[in-house]
Every structure is written in structure tokens, then in C-alpha cells.
Design an enzyme around this catalytic site. Structure first.
Site, PDB file in Angstrom:
ATOM      1  N   SER A  32       0.808  -1.221   0.000  1.00 30.19           N
ATOM      2  CA  SER A  32       0.000   0.000   0.000  1.00 30.19           C
ATOM      3  C   SER A  32       0.844   1.276   0.000  1.00 30.19           C
ATOM      4  CB  SER A  32      -0.952   0.022   1.195  1.00 30.19           C
ATOM      5  OG  SER A  32      -0.246   0.211   2.398  1.00 30.19           O
ATOM      6  N   LYS A  75       0.778   4.623   6.821  1.00 27.15           N
ATOM      7  CA  LYS A  75       0.108   5.479   5.831  1.00 27.15           C
ATOM      8  C   LYS A  75       0.708   6.869   5.862  1.00 27.15           C
ATOM      9  CE  LYS A  75      -2.863   2.216   4.930  1.00 27.15           C
ATOM     10  NZ  LYS A  75      -2.624   1.377   3.793  1.00 27.15           N
TER      11      LYS A  75
END
Length: 172
Positions: A32, A75
């Protein structure tokens, strides 16, 4: 010899205290955050980075949101508290007030152009919350799906990335 032993004990104790209270390490799982971080990379976070300062847009963080079933996530912070974010296929607009026309954020770390429109595409960020996304938008489960991350769920800021392939070291 006794002096060397004392120095060794002090160094070991300091290393343990730094590891427990200041720095933590993680192994990247998944894609990701590609191409910034790849599966198998080692990252180190500063647990005290946000004790006296607030997280900033673009910071890469490790968080443990309640919706992740106890898993840590890595993230990038895209939107800050009290902002409104609007996601379209090719842009992310940030608005700071109701009358604001918004500004497009620059994301040079994104390899593929475009952001898939999944989950939440417009949201007002509450105080003490951050909207986070992975750099690889097509493979990332992020705030578009599970909502904003509370500030108290943030474990720390990524400060070092170590990649075994090619033995590279990157500082953030």
C-alpha cells in the site's frame, strides 16, 4: 577491565531504554505504500515525534486504529484536523472552510496517476483526526474505507527506512 564492563552495561541499558521509550521498528507488510516502501522493508519510528508537535501533511505514520483489529498500519497523512477533503479520479482537494474553493495537493511520491474512487470521496475531518492514505492508491485500504485516524491512535512518525534489497537507507 571493570571500567569496560561498566561502560558496556550503561550502553546496553541506554539502548534498551531508547528502544522501549523512543524508537520502535516494524516490517512493512503489503504494497500500500509502494514505491516509497516495499514489502519486507524495515522502518523505524520516533514515538516522541508528536509529543510536542502536531503531525504534518505528508508525514508517514504508523497507527493502530480501532477498526484495524489490532493491526498496525503505515500510511501518509493527507488531510489535517478541521479540513474537508474531496477526492476525484485525478486530484485531491483540501478545503479549510465552507467558502474555500480548495487547493490541490501536490503528491510527487505517487507512482501511478489517478486515485480510484472507492469508499469515502468527501469528508469533513473532525478535530484530533487525520485522513491517511497509502502511496499506492490502487492497493491501499485507508481512510477512504475505514475513516479518519484519531490522533491518539498514532504510534509515531517514520524516520528511517532500511531496504535489504540493495542495502539502502532512507531518512524521512
Amino acid at each position: 577491565m571493570a571500567t569496560v564492563s561498566k561502560v558496556f552495561i550503561v550502553v546496553v541499558l541506554l539502548a534498551i531504554l531508547i528502544r522501549i521509550f523512543i524508537v520502535d521498528s516494524f516490517i512493512v507488510r503489503g504494497y500500500s505504500m509502494a514505491p516509497t516502501m516495499l514489502q519486507g522493508d524495515y522502518i523505524f519510528i520516533n514515538k516522541y515525534a508528536y509529543r510536542f508537535n502536531s503531525p504534518g501533511r505528508g508525514d508517514i505514520i504508523v497507527a493502530k486504529p480501532s477498526v484495524s483489529n489490532g493491526a498496525n498500519i503505515i500510511k501518509r497523512i493527507i488531510a489535517m484536523p478541521d479540513e474537508t477533503i474531496e477526492i476525484t479520479k485525478n486530484t485531491i482537494q483540501i478545503k479549510t472552510s465552507r467558502n474555500d474553493t480548495g487547493s490541490t495537493i501536490d503528491e510527487p511520491y505517487i507512482a501511478s496517476i489517478g486515485t480510484p474512487e472507492v469508499g469515502i470521496n468527501r469528508i469533513n475531518i473532525d478535530p484530533e483526526e487525520y485522513f491517511v492514505m497509502g502511496d499506492n492508491r490502487y492497493a491501499s485500504v485507508d481512510s477512504r474505507e475505514f475513516g479518519s485516524v484519531n490522533s491518539w491512535d498514532i504510534k509515531g512518525k517514520v524516520i528511517i527506512l532500511f531496504r535489504f534489497r540493495g542495502f539502502s537507507l532512507k531518512f524521512f
